[in-house]
Enzyme design. Structure first.
Site, PDB file in Angstrom:
ATOM      1  N   ILE A   3      -6.080  -0.157   4.756  1.00 29.29           N
ATOM      2  CA  ILE A   3      -6.964   0.908   5.108  1.00 29.29           C
ATOM      3  C   ILE A   3      -8.656   1.410   3.700  1.00 29.29           C
ATOM      4  O   ILE A   3      -7.176   2.066   2.898  1.00 29.29           O
ATOM      5  CB  ILE A   3      -6.454   1.867   5.736  1.00 29.29           C
ATOM      6  CG1 ILE A   3      -5.624   0.931   6.991  1.00 29.29           C
ATOM      7  CG2 ILE A   3      -6.994   2.636   6.916  1.00 29.29           C
ATOM      8  CD1 ILE A   3      -4.255   1.792   7.174  1.00 29.29           C
ATOM      9  N   ARG A  62       0.392   4.885  12.277  1.00 27.62           N
ATOM     10  CA  ARG A  62       0.946   4.929  14.005  1.00 27.62           C
ATOM     11  C   ARG A  62       1.129   6.892  14.388  1.00 27.62           C
ATOM     12  O   ARG A  62       1.450   7.159  15.300  1.00 27.62           O
ATOM     13  CB  ARG A  62       0.971   4.580  15.311  1.00 27.62           C
ATOM     14  CG  ARG A  62       0.243   2.706  15.684  1.00 27.62           C
ATOM     15  CD  ARG A  62       0.723   2.737  16.771  1.00 27.62           C
ATOM     16  NE  ARG A  62       0.466   2.217  18.039  1.00 27.62           N
ATOM     17  CZ  ARG A  62      -0.708   2.229  18.599  1.00 27.62           C
ATOM     18  NH1 ARG A  62      -0.740   3.215  19.141  1.00 27.62           N
ATOM     19  NH2 ARG A  62      -1.614   1.231  18.071  1.00 27.62           N
ATOM     20  N   PRO A  90       1.462  -0.753   0.263  1.00 27.01           N
ATOM     21  CA  PRO A  90       0.074   0.396   0.223  1.00 27.01           C
ATOM     22  C   PRO A  90       0.840   1.096  -0.327  1.00 27.01           C
ATOM     23  O   PRO A  90       1.605   0.978   0.440  1.00 27.01           O
ATOM     24  CB  PRO A  90      -0.884  -0.033   1.359  1.00 27.01           C
ATOM     25  CG  PRO A  90      -0.670  -1.465   1.774  1.00 27.01           C
ATOM     26  CD  PRO A  90       0.795  -1.441   1.830  1.00 27.01           C
ATOM     27  N   TYR A  96      13.245  14.681  19.593  1.00 32.29           N
ATOM     28  CA  TYR A  96      13.862  13.996  17.840  1.00 32.29           C
ATOM     29  C   TYR A  96      15.269  14.761  18.121  1.00 32.29           C
ATOM     30  O   TYR A  96      15.152  16.166  18.277  1.00 32.29           O
ATOM     31  CB  TYR A  96      12.756  15.202  17.548  1.00 32.29           C
ATOM     32  CG  TYR A  96      12.509  15.310  15.411  1.00 32.29           C
ATOM     33  CD1 TYR A  96      11.454  14.400  15.556  1.00 32.29           C
ATOM     34  CD2 TYR A  96      13.294  15.238  14.970  1.00 32.29           C
ATOM     35  CE1 TYR A  96      11.315  14.315  14.345  1.00 32.29           C
ATOM     36  CE2 TYR A  96      13.028  15.227  13.440  1.00 32.29           C
ATOM     37  CZ  TYR A  96      12.647  14.579  13.703  1.00 32.29           C
ATOM     38  OH  TYR A  96      11.985  14.565  11.791  1.00 32.29           O
ATOM     39  N   GLY A 153       0.669   5.672   0.420  1.00 31.00           N
ATOM     40  CA  GLY A 153      -0.687   6.934   0.692  1.00 31.00           C
ATOM     41  C   GLY A 153       0.618   8.474   0.001  1.00 31.00           C
ATOM     42  O   GLY A 153      -0.068   8.160  -1.126  1.00 31.00           O
ATOM     43  N   SER A 171       4.975  16.570   8.292  1.00 30.03           N
ATOM     44  CA  SER A 171       5.074  15.873   7.041  1.00 30.03           C
ATOM     45  C   SER A 171       3.226  16.020   6.402  1.00 30.03           C
ATOM     46  O   SER A 171       2.882  15.640   5.033  1.00 30.03           O
ATOM     47  CB  SER A 171       5.243  14.321   7.106  1.00 30.03           C
ATOM     48  OG  SER A 171       4.368  13.739   7.412  1.00 30.03           O
ATOM     49  N   GLU A 207       1.754  18.009   4.671  1.00 29.41           N
ATOM     50  CA  GLU A 207       1.606  18.668   2.756  1.00 29.41           C
ATOM     51  C   GLU A 207       1.983  17.314   2.638  1.00 29.41           C
ATOM     52  O   GLU A 207       0.599  17.507   1.579  1.00 29.41           O
ATOM     53  CB  GLU A 207       2.618  19.521   3.006  1.00 29.41           C
ATOM     54  CG  GLU A 207       2.501  20.785   3.831  1.00 29.41           C
ATOM     55  CD  GLU A 207       3.333  21.510   3.356  1.00 29.41           C
ATOM     56  OE1 GLU A 207       3.840  22.486   2.598  1.00 29.41           O
ATOM     57  OE2 GLU A 207       5.307  20.792   4.643  1.00 29.41           O
ATOM     58  N   PHE A 208       2.210  16.349   2.737  1.00 28.34           N
ATOM     59  CA  PHE A 208       2.059  14.944   1.662  1.00 28.34           C
ATOM     60  C   PHE A 208       1.719  13.775   2.387  1.00 28.34           C
ATOM     61  O   PHE A 208       1.731  12.954   1.122  1.00 28.34           O
ATOM     62  CB  PHE A 208       3.381  14.943   1.328  1.00 28.34           C
ATOM     63  CG  PHE A 208       4.047  16.802   0.741  1.00 28.34           C
ATOM     64  CD1 PHE A 208       3.864  17.174  -0.014  1.00 28.34           C
ATOM     65  CD2 PHE A 208       5.161  17.407   1.801  1.00 28.34           C
ATOM     66  CE1 PHE A 208       4.161  18.333  -0.987  1.00 28.34           C
ATOM     67  CE2 PHE A 208       5.564  18.692   1.276  1.00 28.34           C
ATOM     68  CZ  PHE A 208       4.847  18.800   0.636  1.00 28.34           C
TER      69      PHE A 208
HETATM   70  C1  LIG Z   1       9.852  15.949   7.043  1.00 30.52           C
HETATM   71  C2  LIG Z   1       8.772  14.759   7.579  1.00 30.52           C
HETATM   72  C3  LIG Z   1       8.444  15.246   8.592  1.00 30.52           C
HETATM   73  C4  LIG Z   1       7.635  13.817   9.281  1.00 30.52           C
HETATM   74  N1  LIG Z   1       7.127  14.260  10.382  1.00 30.52           N
HETATM   75  C5  LIG Z   1       6.443  13.447  10.904  1.00 30.52           C
HETATM   76  C6  LIG Z   1       5.294  13.834  11.728  1.00 30.52           C
HETATM   77  O1  LIG Z   1       5.327  15.408  12.941  1.00 30.52           O
HETATM   78  N2  LIG Z   1       4.625  12.654  13.049  1.00 30.52           N
HETATM   79  C7  LIG Z   1       4.714  11.305  12.588  1.00 30.52           C
HETATM   80  O2  LIG Z   1       4.484  11.117  12.766  1.00 30.52           O
HETATM   81  N3  LIG Z   1       5.505  11.674  11.261  1.00 30.52           N
HETATM   82  C8  LIG Z   1       5.913  12.390  10.689  1.00 30.52           C
HETATM   83  N4  LIG Z   1       6.961  11.814   9.261  1.00 30.52           N
HETATM   84  C9  LIG Z   1       6.714  10.106   9.204  1.00 30.52           C
HETATM   85  C10 LIG Z   1       6.150   9.917   7.941  1.00 30.52           C
HETATM   86  O3  LIG Z   1       5.122  11.338   7.507  1.00 30.52           O
HETATM   87  C11 LIG Z   1       4.490   9.490   8.639  1.00 30.52           C
HETATM   88  O4  LIG Z   1       4.946   7.930   8.679  1.00 30.52           O
HETATM   89  C12 LIG Z   1       3.116   9.065   8.059  1.00 30.52           C
HETATM   90  O5  LIG Z   1       2.697   8.750   8.867  1.00 30.52           O
HETATM   91  C13 LIG Z   1       3.170   8.851   6.648  1.00 30.52           C
HETATM   92  O6  LIG Z   1       2.262   8.661   5.834  1.00 30.52           O
HETATM   93  P1  LIG Z   1       2.134   8.330   4.431  1.00 30.52           P
HETATM   94  O7  LIG Z   1       1.457   8.603   3.848  1.00 30.52           O
HETATM   95  O8  LIG Z   1       3.278   8.693   3.164  1.00 30.52           O
HETATM   96  O9  LIG Z   1       2.704   6.966   4.215  1.00 30.52           O
HETATM   97  P2  LIG Z   1       3.442   5.691   2.986  1.00 30.52           P
HETATM   98  O10 LIG Z   1       5.040   6.341   3.646  1.00 30.52           O
HETATM   99  O11 LIG Z   1       2.693   6.588   1.531  1.00 30.52           O
HETATM  100  O12 LIG Z   1       3.790   4.316   4.245  1.00 30.52           O
HETATM  101  C14 LIG Z   1       4.232   4.341   4.920  1.00 30.52           C
HETATM  102  C15 LIG Z   1       3.629   3.242   5.410  1.00 30.52           C
HETATM  103  O13 LIG Z   1       1.825   2.522   5.653  1.00 30.52           O
HETATM  104  C16 LIG Z   1       1.502   1.961   4.518  1.00 30.52           C
HETATM  105  N5  LIG Z   1       0.418   2.371   4.176  1.00 30.52           N
HETATM  106  C17 LIG Z   1       0.292   3.447   3.564  1.00 30.52           C
HETATM  107  N6  LIG Z   1      -1.266   3.859   3.227  1.00 30.52           N
HETATM  108  C18 LIG Z   1      -1.724   2.606   3.969  1.00 30.52           C
HETATM  109  C19 LIG Z   1      -3.265   1.889   3.573  1.00 30.52           C
HETATM  110  N7  LIG Z   1      -4.137   3.029   3.358  1.00 30.52           N
HETATM  111  N8  LIG Z   1      -3.841   1.389   4.388  1.00 30.52           N
HETATM  112  C20 LIG Z   1      -2.781   0.340   5.074  1.00 30.52           C
HETATM  113  N9  LIG Z   1      -1.326   0.448   4.672  1.00 30.52           N
HETATM  114  C21 LIG Z   1      -1.363   1.805   4.142  1.00 30.52           C
HETATM  115  C22 LIG Z   1       2.585   1.637   4.160  1.00 30.52           C
HETATM  116  O14 LIG Z   1       2.461   0.487   2.814  1.00 30.52           O
HETATM  117  C23 LIG Z   1       4.089   1.962   4.334  1.00 30.52           C
HETATM  118  O15 LIG Z   1       4.065   0.908   5.520  1.00 30.52           O
HETATM  119  C24 LIG Z   1       8.114  12.512   9.017  1.00 30.52           C
HETATM  120  C25 LIG Z   1       8.013  12.406   7.675  1.00 30.52           C
HETATM  121  C26 LIG Z   1       9.249  13.860   6.984  1.00 30.52           C
HETATM  122  C27 LIG Z   1       9.630  12.779   5.768  1.00 30.52           C
END
Ligand SMILES: Cc1cc2nc3c(=O)[nH]c(=O)nc-3n(C[C@H](O)[C@H](O)[C@H](O)COP(=O)(O)OP(=O)(O)OC[C@H]3O[C@@H](n4cnc5c(N)ncnc54)[C@H](O)[C@@H]3O)c2cc1C
EC number: 2.5.1.26
Length: 604
Positions: free
Chosen positions: A315, A258, A175, A517, A177, A245, A247-248
């Site tokens: 999800i 989590r 998956p 952090y 996101g 993160s 924004e993206f």
């Molecule tokens: C600059 C930066 C700042 C960050 N700040 C934070 C912060 O403040 N707090 C924080 O918690 N994290 C932070 N992160 C980490 C990251 O953004 C988080 O882990 C975020 O929740 C990942 O979401 P994503 O949609 O990008 O998931 P992805 O990177 O696409 O996937 C992450 C994981 O989730 C799984 N996944 C994604 N979507 C689904 C779905 N629909 N169903 C089942 N599994 C799924 C994927 O298979 C993968 O295992 C940061 C990262 C960066 C680069």
């Protein structure tokens, strides 16, 4: 409920709106393919040798940053005339070929499930934002294994069809996101010989319903954080989940990892916000059959969705708590003579449970770094302007080499915010803190989003950098920070790394502890393999974190990078419980992205 009220509930429940995302389906139209964030936003060095941030999306855009230019030269010994130009793109020959069968493609076409085998689309969805990921894209080799196909389900039913189909055809699903993970979570396992499909959830981003009476909202899981928040704000609400993160990153990603947002003190972490999350597994859909605020009905097995990291299912829809938009937002900041006083103050604020929406404490290195990121025009109000500097050092007796800053964000009714601010200021004073004003506080939060862009610039000038985080109890916080910094410094000395930066901030507080952090980066001139060296030092730092009483992760999750510690630190019974759930929900191991546990489950 009178008729008018009940009509309102009914009306507000039937929203079902497709959200126009800031990020198009073809992600690289707007986002960098080999770095962080928007294509038009980046740090660059001008012909005059000055660092500048481009674009106008952030308030430091299109201004020269002379202090930052000086800072990188002094601290990291960067020669800004020696740019290591990143590659423009990989040629098709360098990108692993797709192994998908024509038969499977034909079936997807017949089922009208949107898909592609385009090389760059596959590459974009086969990495996150680790140092290894971004360095490889810019300067290294292409990843040895990437997904063979990308599919875009349009809704929950499409996901059910896809999961059924991959089980029949023995295909692996990853998956996807927002791709912002920093744990290797969406990278494809190198030894996976089966065809791998990346399920990009981005087109599954509708606002399904909004229940104003009960302050609930249901979105499809692919919605991106800023789109979700914008849709809620338009209607007078917020969900208050703001990871750096946001924004993206996507809603589904937040649940699967989590996630924790900077405003968790008031709104909660993702696990506090989620009322229900639908997850499509190979054995059916995991979901609750009611949207009540709490239930006492045996163990809540449904919690297995949170932190599942794409290993158990996809999800598709998430019901979240929402709040009306606050009347006002006020920033503030407090300067402390040293990190220890700052941590003690934060501990007291947590003990009295009077944290504002966000409270963060930067150590001296991060404070200096933040001050360096200012333009000439923006000097007024800055802690490094002559008047304030003199006041802090001569009148208050602070040393510039040890001071640190706490940034605060308050939200709510104006009158309450005023009282709240005074309460924090009083606690801060008792730990030697001095209020440093709104402007420094606001800058601190704005920089949160901009700092993420710095690594791309660093890579161009022979600096590798990454962040890592942990959670720890209050009594061990100071010693953990100290141990990790010393461990990193010792290892750098051993490896003859002269120019490096290791700094930390406390970003979240709880009754019993906090989240710390760390940022670590070094100038790798003279070393052959900077990414492996970085990885080696980070591993030693993580060992030091664990030995100092810290956790494997507060919010970044496990992914593939931290499986080593996950396996070591979970009890055998917990590993068996996970293994049994995995075998039951995914008997063919199609969700084989390799996160959480790296060895075969049969070994447990
Ligand atoms: C600059 C930066 C700042 C960050 N700040 C934070 C912060 O403040 N707090 C924080 O918690 N994290 C932070 N992160 C980490 C990251 O953004 C988080 O882990 C975020 O929740 C990942 O979401 P994503 O949609 O990008 O998931 P992805 O990177 O696409 O996937 C992450 C994981 O989730 C799984 N996944 C994604 N979507 C689904 C779905 N629909 N169903 C089942 N599994 C799924 C994927 O298979 C993968 O295992 C940061 C990262 C960066 C680069």
């Amino acid at each position: 409920m009178d008729e008018k009220e009940s009509n309102k509930t009914l009306k507000s429940s039937l929203v079902d709106t497709k959200v126009k995302s800031v990020i198009p389906k073809n992600r690289s139209e707007v986002l960098k393919w080999n770095g962080w964030g928007y294509r038009d936003s980046k740090f660059k060095v001008t012909d005059q040798g000055m660092i500048r941030f481009t674009g106008n999306r952030y308030s430091i855009g299109e201004t020269d940053l002379p202090f930052f230019t000086q800072w990188v030269q002094q601290v990291l010994n960067i020669d800004l005339t020696l740019r290591n130009v990143p590659r423009e793109k990989f040629s098709s020959r360098e990108i692993p070929l797709s192994r998908v069968s024509t038969n499977f493609l034909k079936i997807l076409k017949e089922m009208k499930i949107d898909h592609t085998t385009d090389d760059h689309a596959r590459l974009l969805r086969s990495h996150g934002q680790t140092l290894y990921d971004i360095y490889s894209l810019r300067y290294g080799k292409c990843f040895p294994r990437i997904c063979d196909l990308v599919v875009w389900p349009a809704n929950h039913n499409d996901v059910i069809s896809i999961v059924e189909l991959v089980n029949v055809h023995n295909i692996v699903i990853v998956p996807f996101g927002g791709g912002t993970n920093v744990s290797g979570a969406v990278s494809c396992p190198v030894n996976e010989n089966r065809c791998i499909v990346s399920v990009d959830t981005s087109q599954m981003n509708r606002l399904l319903w909004l229940d104003e009476s009960n302050l609930l909202v249901c979105f499809e899981a692919g919605v991106i954080g800023q789109d979700l928040e914008r849709e809620l704000n338009k209607r007078g609400y917020t969900c208050g989940h703001e990871p750096d993160s946001y924004e993206f990153s996507s809603l589904g990603g937040w649940v699967a990892t989590r996630a924790s947002g900077m405003k968790k003190n008031v709104y909660g972490n993702i696990e506090d916000l989620v009322i229900d999350a639908k997850m499509v597994t190979c054995k059916g859909v995991v979901e609750k059959n009611s949207k009540v605020p709490r239930m006492s009905s045996g163990p809540e097995f449904q919690q297995i969705v949170l932190g599942s990291e794409g290993t158990l299912g996809i999800i598709t829809e998430v019901t979240l708590k929402i709040r009306p938009l606050p009347d006002c937002r006020v920033y503030d900041s407090v300067v402390f003579p040293d990190f220890e006083s700052g941590v003690k103050c934060m501990r007291e604020v947590a003990r009295q449970r009077c944290q504002p929406v966000s409270i963060r404490l930067m150590d001296n290195t991060q404070f200096r770094f933040g001050q360096a990121l200012r333009s000439v025009e923006n000097t007024f109000g800055n802690l490094f302007d002559t008047f304030k500097k003199t006041y802090l050092t001569h009148v208050c007796g602070f040393r510039l080499e040890s001071i640190c800053v706490m940034t605060l964000l308050f939200e709510g009714k104006r009158s309450k915010v005023v009282t709240h601010r005074n309460c924090i200021a009083k606690i801060a004073m008792s730990f030697g803190g001095i209020t440093a004003g709104e402007r420094n506080g606001e800058r601190g939060y704005m920089l949160t989003f901009v700092i993420a862009y710095i690594r791309d610039l660093a890579l161009e000038y022979r600096v590798v950098a990454e962040s890592f985080e942990t959670s720890v109890s209050w009594d061990k916080t100071l010693s953990l920070c100290d141990n990790v910094k010393k461990t990193v410094a010792n290892e750098c000395n051993k490896l003859n790394i002269k120019y490096y930066l290791i700094s930390c901030r406390v970003t979240q507080t709880y009754d019993s502890g906090c989240c710390v952090y760390f940022y670590f980066g070094f100038n790798w001139t003279g070393l052959d393999d900077p990414v492996s060296t970085y990885h080696h030092i980070e591993t030693i730092a993580r060992d030091s974190i664990m030995a100092s009483g810290g956790s494997i992760s507060h919010h970044h999750g496990v992914g593939k990078l931290r499986t080593h510690w996950y396996e070591k630190h979970m009890s055998k019974t917990v590993l068996s419980l996970y293994s049994a759930s995995k075998k039951m929900l995914d008997p063919n191991n199609v969700f084989a992205n390799g996160n959480l546990i790296s060895f075969p489950l049969s070994k447990i």
